[in-house]
Write a protein that holds these residues in place. Structure first.
Motif, mmCIF file in Angstrom:
data_model
loop_
_atom_site.group_PDB
_atom_site.id
_atom_site.type_symbol
_atom_site.label_atom_id
_atom_site.label_comp_id
_atom_site.label_asym_id
_atom_site.label_seq_id
_atom_site.Cartn_x
_atom_site.Cartn_y
_atom_site.Cartn_z
ATOM 1 N N VAL A 91 -7.125 -3.511 0.801
ATOM 2 C CA VAL A 91 -6.291 -3.402 2.006
ATOM 3 C C VAL A 91 -7.170 -3.471 3.252
ATOM 4 O O VAL A 91 -6.859 -4.143 4.233
ATOM 5 C CB VAL A 91 -5.467 -2.093 1.987
ATOM 6 C CG1 VAL A 91 -4.743 -1.898 3.310
ATOM 7 C CG2 VAL A 91 -4.465 -2.121 0.857
ATOM 8 N N VAL A 136 -7.690 -0.638 -4.372
ATOM 9 C CA VAL A 136 -6.591 -0.785 -3.422
ATOM 10 C C VAL A 136 -7.092 -0.549 -1.994
ATOM 11 O O VAL A 136 -6.876 -1.361 -1.084
ATOM 12 C CB VAL A 136 -5.451 0.202 -3.742
ATOM 13 C CG1 VAL A 136 -4.376 0.165 -2.665
ATOM 14 C CG2 VAL A 136 -4.851 -0.100 -5.099
ATOM 15 N N LEU A 171 -3.444 7.651 3.642
ATOM 16 C CA LEU A 171 -2.420 7.258 2.672
ATOM 17 C C LEU A 171 -2.865 7.596 1.256
ATOM 18 O O LEU A 171 -2.121 8.187 0.479
ATOM 19 C CB LEU A 171 -2.168 5.750 2.766
ATOM 20 C CG LEU A 171 -1.074 5.262 3.702
ATOM 21 C CD1 LEU A 171 -0.995 3.751 3.665
ATOM 22 C CD2 LEU A 171 0.262 5.857 3.293
ATOM 23 N N ALA A 224 2.586 1.684 -3.247
ATOM 24 C CA ALA A 224 1.599 2.046 -4.268
ATOM 25 C C ALA A 224 1.375 3.554 -4.261
ATOM 26 O O ALA A 224 1.217 4.172 -5.311
ATOM 27 C CB ALA A 224 0.285 1.324 -4.015
ATOM 28 N N ILE A 225 1.365 4.143 -3.070
ATOM 29 C CA ILE A 225 1.134 5.578 -2.954
ATOM 30 C C ILE A 225 2.387 6.356 -3.343
ATOM 31 O O ILE A 225 2.340 7.301 -4.118
ATOM 32 C CB ILE A 225 0.743 5.944 -1.507
ATOM 33 C CG1 ILE A 225 -0.475 5.139 -1.061
ATOM 34 C CG2 ILE A 225 0.503 7.439 -1.376
ATOM 35 C CD1 ILE A 225 -1.685 5.270 -1.918
ATOM 36 N N LEU A 285 -1.587 10.789 -2.136
ATOM 37 C CA LEU A 285 -1.176 10.535 -3.507
ATOM 38 C C LEU A 285 -0.559 11.751 -4.174
ATOM 39 O O LEU A 285 -1.177 12.806 -4.208
ATOM 40 C CB LEU A 285 -2.409 10.173 -4.318
ATOM 41 C CG LEU A 285 -2.775 8.725 -4.387
ATOM 42 C CD1 LEU A 285 -4.061 8.578 -5.155
ATOM 43 C CD2 LEU A 285 -1.669 7.987 -5.074
ATOM 44 N N ALA A 328 0.835 -1.201 0.000
ATOM 45 C CA ALA A 328 0.000 0.000 0.000
ATOM 46 C C ALA A 328 0.874 1.258 0.000
ATOM 47 O O ALA A 328 0.623 2.199 -0.762
ATOM 48 C CB ALA A 328 -0.935 -0.004 1.199
ATOM 49 N N ILE A 329 1.917 1.266 0.824
ATOM 50 C CA ILE A 329 2.771 2.453 0.908
ATOM 51 C C ILE A 329 3.519 2.687 -0.410
ATOM 52 O O ILE A 329 3.561 3.810 -0.923
ATOM 53 C CB ILE A 329 3.759 2.348 2.090
ATOM 54 C CG1 ILE A 329 2.981 2.286 3.409
ATOM 55 C CG2 ILE A 329 4.714 3.540 2.105
ATOM 56 C CD1 ILE A 329 3.850 2.067 4.624
ATOM 57 N N VAL A 340 -3.064 -1.829 -7.718
ATOM 58 C CA VAL A 340 -1.856 -1.013 -7.575
ATOM 59 C C VAL A 340 -1.258 -0.713 -8.946
ATOM 60 O O VAL A 340 -0.923 0.429 -9.251
ATOM 61 C CB VAL A 340 -0.824 -1.722 -6.674
ATOM 62 C CG1 VAL A 340 0.512 -1.008 -6.733
ATOM 63 C CG2 VAL A 340 -1.324 -1.798 -5.240
ATOM 64 N N TYR A 345 -7.407 3.241 -7.168
ATOM 65 C CA TYR A 345 -7.308 3.375 -5.717
ATOM 66 C C TYR A 345 -8.518 2.891 -4.924
ATOM 67 O O TYR A 345 -8.342 2.365 -3.821
ATOM 68 C CB TYR A 345 -6.894 4.794 -5.340
ATOM 69 C CG TYR A 345 -5.480 5.016 -5.787
ATOM 70 C CD1 TYR A 345 -4.434 4.400 -5.109
ATOM 71 C CD2 TYR A 345 -5.190 5.731 -6.927
ATOM 72 C CE1 TYR A 345 -3.141 4.528 -5.558
ATOM 73 C CE2 TYR A 345 -3.893 5.861 -7.384
ATOM 74 C CZ TYR A 345 -2.867 5.256 -6.693
ATOM 75 O OH TYR A 345 -1.590 5.362 -7.140
#
Lengths: 298, 315
Positions: free
Chosen positions: B287, B283, B25, A152-153, B29, A149-150, B275, B280
């Motif tokens: 998650v 994602v 998070l 991906a950002i 972006l 996730a991190i 991803v 998003y």
């Protein structure tokens, strides 16, 4: 694979756990345990290979010849990859990437996690509660998923992968330091230091930290193995190291397209990852036994 | 019961924390979110931009966006995919069974395997057994599961001329084909987990076998198997369950990669695709589902605890 949390129970410490040892005593302790010896040899070997990469590697890691997927043999001991780059040279340079990511990400995890853990354990109360709840949140996602996730950002890159790994493994350091800090903070000499007006910061750095160093050292070693494994996994998924940098995880990933033509290029990078991880695991287990025989796990 | 309720509350609080983390998070972006959604390289006009933002509710303030997200999610609405407008919930829940199947089969296989070999390792006097279990235990800790997956594919293709099929057979429609597809991924995932279970079983059994009640059992003439299975193993279970619970995070992470290796369209595969395509909402939802799943497993471990150890029940 293994979760990589050094299991430390809060133990009553009446004497500094990390007793000072001479170099000779260290040597003797390590020699007594063959597993620790193997671990130490693997780790030292890995570090030497990484440092001396330009001397060991027969070719530059990006140099190409017109013979892709060459079988191991004369001139190219481990063959060549799909672009005709020397496999051995790329494996050797890959050690640099693994160690670089391993050390830097563990440094981030240590700085964030150990600071939080010591502050939480030392002050207690609300501060402790808030910090540890935050750590619980980071802890309540599977490590790889959070790292994915991190990255991906932040975007896929070597640097972002190592930041992600550092953040993901910080809570482990917080947990490992908080317990012993709670115990140490109750000891008379801490109170004595406080009475004579030593600042909290100095007490934490000079008096608490050295006395909880044993579980910390073990956690650092084991975290190096998990960090290397996680970097390999992220690069395998295309979210870490980007081509043409030679990373073992990335090499394994690209090798999958050619593995039925040439199994070698898929076997070798995985073996390199396994050896590096095994080395740090063995060393970590050994250090735990030497530094603190009371904490035994697995 | 009291204990379980307290844990349940703590779990919900933590999950709220996770949701804030994920929400935050995604808001970090880099780049213009409207451009990412529209997926266009060129510049969007001001009106186009506004329209895109309004369509996805991104023109509201952050707290409102968060509140809506949570409120919708609780009602089973995970938003819509940026890529094809499909409801994310439908997508994710159609992918979930495969991931659960993978995880359950791997836990089952590695527990059976780990327990049997762990018990054998704890009672065997032979040097070979000791060395063998030690080596296996260490390899299991160190060998990456995705490498094992790759090796298994190579081996299967060389020996059986078998390759992972390109289409996935569901458990309900083609049970046999499905289980056949599961063999290699489950093996790859079970190697490490089995090794950890075995190590824990061994050390925990060794500890328990030194206890008084084992001697009493022997003295009153109980058979060795009764002592081992009914008394020792039951007491040894608590640390084993603890370590299994801790390992679930590793297993779920492994599932993500193994699904990728074997081309199995599960939750992890969906997460990674999200991803790669910068989708998003997918994602975010995936998650969150991983977090919920992980939390539920940990809660389950806690309940198993209270069942195994009556002392905890009365606290």
């Amino acid at each position: 694979m293994f979760d990589g949390v050094a299991q430390s129970k809060p133990i009553v410490i009446h004497e500094p756990t990390a007793r000072r040892r001479t170099l000779a005593q260290w040597g003797r302790a390590v020699r007594q345990s063959p597993a620790t010896m193997i671990g130490a040899v693997l780790v030292i070997g890995l570090v030497l290979v990484a440092l001396a990469a330009p001397l060991i590697a027969p070719y530059p890691p990006a140099a190409q010849i017109d013979l892709p997927l060459l079988r191991p043999g004369q001139g190219y001991w481990l063959g060549t990859d799909e672009f005709g780059r020397d496999e051995l040279s790329r494996l050797v340079y890959g050690a640099r990437v693994s160690l670089y990511v391993g050390f830097l990400s563990v440094t981030i995890a240590l700085a964030l996690g150990a600071t939080s853990g010591i502050v939480a354990g030392y002050y207690g109360g609300h501060i402790d509660n808030v910090i540890m709840r935050l750590m619980d949140v980071l802890f309540s996602l599977p490590a790889i998923v959070l790292a994915i996730a991190i990255t991906a950002i932040l975007g896929p890159s070597l640097t972002n992968a190592l930041i992600a790994i550092g953040l993901v493994y910080a809570p482990r350091f917080a947990r490992v330091t908080r317990g012993p800090t709670l115990t140490v903070a109750q000891l008379p000499y801490i109170e004595a230091a406080r009475t004579i007006g030593v600042s909290n910061r100095t007490i934490m750095l000079r008096h608490v930290l050295p006395n909880i160093s044993a579980p910390l050292i073990v956690q650092i070693t084991i975290s190096l193995s998990t960090a290397i494994l996680t970097e390999a996994a992220l690069s395998f998924l295309g979210l870490g190291t980007q081509p043409p940098t030679p990373s073992w995880g990335l090499m394994l990933s690209t090798a999958r397209q050619y593995m039925l033509l040439d199994a070698w290029i898929a076997v070798l990078p995985g073996a390199a990852i396994a050896l590096a991880v095994l080395g740090f695991n063995l060393l970590g287990d050994g250090l735990r036994d030497i530094l603190d025989p009371r904490i035994r796990t697995l | 019961m009291h204990h379980v309720i307290r844990r349940l509350v703590a779990t919900i609080v933590t999950l709220f924390g996770v949701s804030i983390l994920i929400f935050g998070l995604v808001r970090l972006l880099p780049g213009d979110i409207a451009t990412i959604i529209a997926g266009s390289e060129g510049q969007l006009s001001a009106e186009q931009r506004e329209a895109v933002l309004r369509e996805f509710g991104l023109d509201r303030s952050l707290p409102v966006q968060y509140g809506l997200w949570i409120w919708n999610m609780v009602q089973g609405n995970f938003g819509w995919s940026f890529r094809n407008g499909e409801p994310v919930a439908t997508l994710l829940f159609s992918r979930l069974p495969l991931t659960i199947e993978l995880a359950v089969l791997s836990v089952a296989l590695s527990s059976v395997f780990g327990l049997i070999f762990g018990v054998i390792a704890s009672i065997s006097q032979r040097k070979g057994v000791k060395l063998g279990t030690q080596v296996f235990g260490l390899l299991g800790l160190s060998v990456p599961d995705f490498w094992i997956g790759v090796l298994l594919i190579i081996a299967a293709s060389q020996i059986f001329h078998w390759l992972p099929p390109l289409t996935y057979a569901t458990l309900w429609k083609q049970p046999l084909a499905n289980l056949q597809q599961m063999v290699l991924p489950v093996l790859a995932l079970s190697f490490g987990l089995g090794a950890v279970t075995m190590r824990m079983t061994r050390s925990s059994m060794l500890e328990v076998l030194g206890e008084e009640f084992v001697k009493v059992g022997r003295a009153k003439g109980l058979s060795e198997s009764a002592i081992l299975l009914r008394y020792a193993l039951r007491n040894a279970f608590i640390p084993i369950v603890t370590i299994l619970g801790l390992q679930m995070g590793v297993l779920l992470g492994g599932v993500v990669i193994i699904e990728q290796v074997f081309g199995l369209p599960g939750l992890g595969w969906t997460l990674l695709n999200g991803v790669y395509q910068r989708d998003y909402p997918v994602v975010q939802g995936a998650v969150m589902l991983f977090a919920v799943g992980f939390a539920l497993v940990n809660l389950l471990v806690d309940i198993v605890y209270t069942y195994l150890d009556p002392r905890i029940r009365h606290v």
